[in-house]
Design an enzyme around this catalytic site. Structure first.
Site, PDB file in Angstrom:
ATOM      1  N   GLY A 239       1.201  -0.969  -0.201  1.00  0.00           N
ATOM      2  CA  GLY A 239       0.127  -0.223  -0.300  1.00  0.00           C
ATOM      3  C   GLY A 239       0.670   1.225  -0.142  1.00  0.00           C
ATOM      4  O   GLY A 239       0.395   2.280   0.354  1.00  0.00           O
ATOM      5  N   GLU A 278       4.436  -6.918   1.792  1.00  0.00           N
ATOM      6  CA  GLU A 278       3.504  -6.812   0.370  1.00  0.00           C
ATOM      7  C   GLU A 278       3.596  -6.014  -0.738  1.00  0.00           C
ATOM      8  O   GLU A 278       2.834  -5.378  -0.614  1.00  0.00           O
ATOM      9  CB  GLU A 278       1.728  -7.482   0.746  1.00  0.00           C
ATOM     10  CG  GLU A 278       1.767  -8.800   0.906  1.00  0.00           C
ATOM     11  CD  GLU A 278       0.804  -9.404   1.397  1.00  0.00           C
ATOM     12  OE1 GLU A 278      -0.085  -8.768   0.991  1.00  0.00           O
ATOM     13  OE2 GLU A 278      -0.178 -10.487   2.287  1.00  0.00           O
ATOM     14  N   PRO A 279       4.854  -5.760  -0.344  1.00  0.00           N
ATOM     15  CA  PRO A 279       4.932  -4.179  -1.122  1.00  0.00           C
ATOM     16  C   PRO A 279       4.270  -4.560  -3.123  1.00  0.00           C
ATOM     17  O   PRO A 279       5.451  -5.345  -3.493  1.00  0.00           O
ATOM     18  CB  PRO A 279       6.700  -3.246  -1.637  1.00  0.00           C
ATOM     19  CG  PRO A 279       7.812  -4.622  -0.729  1.00  0.00           C
ATOM     20  CD  PRO A 279       6.263  -5.768   0.122  1.00  0.00           C
ATOM     21  N   CYS A 349     -12.397   3.653 -28.226  1.00  0.00           N
ATOM     22  CA  CYS A 349     -13.674   5.033 -29.214  1.00  0.00           C
ATOM     23  C   CYS A 349     -14.236   4.648 -28.264  1.00  0.00           C
ATOM     24  O   CYS A 349     -15.693   4.644 -27.897  1.00  0.00           O
ATOM     25  CB  CYS A 349     -14.372   3.715 -30.155  1.00  0.00           C
ATOM     26  SG  CYS A 349     -13.440   2.948 -31.448  1.00  0.00           S
ATOM     27  N   TYR A 378       0.930  -1.501 -12.666  1.00  0.00           N
ATOM     28  CA  TYR A 378      -0.325  -1.719 -12.691  1.00  0.00           C
ATOM     29  C   TYR A 378      -0.114  -0.876 -14.631  1.00  0.00           C
ATOM     30  O   TYR A 378      -1.322  -0.474 -14.564  1.00  0.00           O
ATOM     31  CB  TYR A 378      -1.034  -0.960 -11.739  1.00  0.00           C
ATOM     32  CG  TYR A 378      -0.420  -1.688 -10.472  1.00  0.00           C
ATOM     33  CD1 TYR A 378      -1.371  -3.081 -10.013  1.00  0.00           C
ATOM     34  CD2 TYR A 378      -0.312  -0.856  -9.644  1.00  0.00           C
ATOM     35  CE1 TYR A 378      -1.619  -3.849  -8.769  1.00  0.00           C
ATOM     36  CE2 TYR A 378      -0.608  -1.206  -8.082  1.00  0.00           C
ATOM     37  CZ  TYR A 378      -1.424  -3.006  -7.580  1.00  0.00           C
ATOM     38  OH  TYR A 378      -0.129  -3.230  -6.185  1.00  0.00           O
TER      39      TYR A 378
HETATM   40  N1  LLP Z   1      -1.267  -6.887  -1.126  1.00  0.00           N
HETATM   41  C1  LLP Z   1      -3.051  -7.197  -1.333  1.00  0.00           C
HETATM   42  C2  LLP Z   1      -3.626  -7.768  -0.316  1.00  0.00           C
HETATM   43  C3  LLP Z   1      -3.288  -6.439  -2.086  1.00  0.00           C
HETATM   44  O1  LLP Z   1      -4.161  -6.588  -2.424  1.00  0.00           O
HETATM   45  C4  LLP Z   1      -2.461  -5.716  -2.918  1.00  0.00           C
HETATM   46  C5  LLP Z   1      -2.971  -4.237  -3.780  1.00  0.00           C
HETATM   47  C6  LLP Z   1      -1.088  -5.038  -2.804  1.00  0.00           C
HETATM   48  C7  LLP Z   1      -0.595  -6.639  -1.416  1.00  0.00           C
HETATM   49  C8  LLP Z   1       0.038  -4.080  -2.922  1.00  0.00           C
HETATM   50  O2  LLP Z   1      -0.559  -2.798  -2.577  1.00  0.00           O
HETATM   51  P1  LLP Z   1       0.939  -1.910  -3.275  1.00  0.00           P
HETATM   52  O3  LLP Z   1       1.123  -1.755  -2.423  1.00  0.00           O
HETATM   53  O4  LLP Z   1       0.791  -1.766  -5.131  1.00  0.00           O
HETATM   54  O5  LLP Z   1      -0.069  -0.679  -3.005  1.00  0.00           O
HETATM   55  N2  LLP Z   1      -5.209  -1.518  -9.726  1.00  0.00           N
HETATM   56  C9  LLP Z   1      -4.615  -0.383  -8.721  1.00  0.00           C
HETATM   57  C10 LLP Z   1      -3.931  -0.332  -7.299  1.00  0.00           C
HETATM   58  C11 LLP Z   1      -4.307  -1.378  -7.024  1.00  0.00           C
HETATM   59  C12 LLP Z   1      -4.172  -2.591  -6.086  1.00  0.00           C
HETATM   60  C13 LLP Z   1      -4.648  -3.733  -5.432  1.00  0.00           C
HETATM   61  N3  LLP Z   1      -3.641  -4.030  -4.016  1.00  0.00           N
HETATM   62  C14 LLP Z   1      -3.761   0.425  -8.911  1.00  0.00           C
HETATM   63  O6  LLP Z   1      -3.838   1.471 -10.100  1.00  0.00           O
HETATM   64  O7  LLP Z   1      -3.876   2.321  -8.578  1.00  0.00           O
END
Ligand code: LLP
Length: 424
Positions: A239, A278-279, A349, A378
């Site tokens: 996150g 979980e980055p 489109c 992403y």
């Molecule tokens: N762990 C879990 C359980 C998650 O659901 C996620 C992301 C992460 C770790 C990794 O999160 P991060 O460190 O990348 O913030 N598609 C969206 C982001 C969706 C994130 C979904 N879960 C975007 O493009 O902003």
């Protein structure tokens, strides 16, 4: 910090000229910098030195096998959310002992695959999944290590669509439920209950948003231990957000990773517990750009549209989350370069196929190349074949060399996926 800079007036990824990549591989194309990925991974992992911390890279952000191999070689594990992702992580050489499987809707076959592979941990999200997993594992004479995902009822994140930790969201079980389910899980034959998990959202730029959720997780851990349960692992999810605008990057203050690590240390250090992290975005986000070429200009009475060859199917974030991506021309604009207001749009489109609205940019013309910055997370991972557009290639740069790590999908491959039934 990233390794995309102007050298001799042309935008480079590390030592490689992006215009040369465009010429050789064509556009649109994703380009990643291995040095940037490595830098971020090391900065992240080393911030937790001294804690019993395990980094599981959230591969949903960017799951190219080469990116996974690079991170796996650095010691990263993988946070996966589907059988496909488990298979990818294994194919990239990340051992099962460093793989965790999360997700709200795991099906029996997926659980069976994970158990057979011998993965490190399943992050269980519902009571039904708990029983299903116990059945699957005990049928194989195994006990699967799990953590229970709680929903701390603290929503956070850069956009409503990526908030996960509020009680309004579908993820995890409430804290009260967790106490009951912990007792249930402790007695199931196929389950080795290790601890708890949470993940409250994505693109979180303020550390204060983590504090209350971490506090609730710690309090629950203490209560469970007091009732005689073992809580040996806490998975804190991902996150951490990143700057998408250059101005933000400059003013973004004390390093977010360090502040976050300090919060983790202060909150959980005294518990003597193994920490899972979980980055996703913070590791790969600014390590990638989407390179695209202007194919047309459309001068309308009130607007000038630059139509580029990338579409929302290649990079959906602006259309889906109103996300901002900086735009850098590959030709470095001089200090006195003329600037104008443009809308930068793709060929799809739909009006939502817009990358930038009324953006002040150096004047560019048909044939010029531009990079959508901070597209390493992403981006390619969320791309699709919408409008029957082939998936775009991905290139990994390291120093002065580069490799195509996913070739452009051919039209033959794309069309070969469908079948026309004999009765038509
Ligand atoms: N762990 C879990 C359980 C998650 O659901 C996620 C992301 C992460 C770790 C990794 O999160 P991060 O460190 O990348 O913030 N598609 C969206 C982001 C969706 C994130 C979904 N879960 C975007 O493009 O902003």
């Amino acid at each position: 910090m990233h390794h995309f800079t102007y050298k001799g007036g042309v935008l480079h990824a590390e030592g490689v000229d992006l215009e040369a990549i465009a010429k050789e591989v064509g556009t649109p194309v994703y380009v990643y910098s291995a040095a940037t990925i490595e830098r971020h991974y090391r900065a992240f992992a080393s911030a937790f030195a001294g804690l019993d911390a395990h980094v599981f890279y959230a591969m949903k952000a960017n799951s190219n096998l080469a990116v996974l191999r690079l991170l796996g070689n650095l010691g990263a594990g993988a946070d996966t959310v589907s059988e496909g992702e488990v298979r990818r992580a294994l194919a990239a050489g990340i051992p099962a002992s460093r793989i965790v499987l999360s997700g709200v809707g795991k099906v029996d076959s997926e659980l069976a695959y994970a158990v057979d592979a011998g993965i490190y941990q399943v992050n269980v999200e519902t009571e039904g999944e708990l029983h299903a997993l116990s059945r699957v594992a005990s049928a194989r004479g195994k006990r699967q290590p799990i953590v229970f995902r709680i929903n701390p009822d603290v929503g956070a994140g850069g956009h409503a669509k990526i908030t996960t930790g509020s009680s309004e969201n579908k993820f995890g079980v409430s804290i009260e439920e967790a106490e009951r389910l912990y007792a249930v899980a402790a007695n199931l034959p196929g389950i080795a209950l290790e601890g708890l998990a949470m993940h409250i959202g994505s693109q979180i730029r303020s550390i204060h948003e983590f504090g209350p959720a971490f506090g609730r997780l710690r309090a629950l851990t203490v209560r469970l231990r007091e009732s005689g349960h073992r809580v040996s692992r806490l998975d804190l999810g991902g996150g951490l957000g990143i700057p998408y605008e250059m101005s933000e990057a400059v003013s973004h203050g004390p390093d977010l990773i360090e502040t976050y690590a300090a919060l983790v240390r202060n909150t959980f250090g005294p518990l003597e517990v193994e920490i899972g992290l979980e980055p996703g975005r913070i590791i790969v986000g600014n390590a990638g750009v989407l390179l695209t070429r202007i194919v047309h200009e459309n001068n309308r009475p009130r607007k000038t549209f630059l139509v580029v060859d990338a579409g929302m199917n290649d990079l959906v974030r602006p259309a889906m989350y109103e996300a901002f991506h900086d735009i850098w021309p590959t030709r470095e604009p001089g200090p006195d370069a003329e600037r104008r207001t443009f809308d930068v749009v793709g060929p799809i489109c739909e009006s939502s196929d817009t990358f930038a609205e009324a953006r002040d940019l150096p004047v560019m013309k048909t044939g010029d190349l531009m990079a959508f910055m901070t597209a390493g997370a992403y981006g390619a991972a969320m791309s699709s074949n919408y409008n029957t557009r082939p998936l775009v290639p991905e290139v990994l740069v390291s120093g002065s060399s580069y490799a195509v790590v996913r070739p452009r999908q051919s039209f033959e491959e794309l069309l070969a996926q469908d079948r026309i039934p004999g009765w038509l």
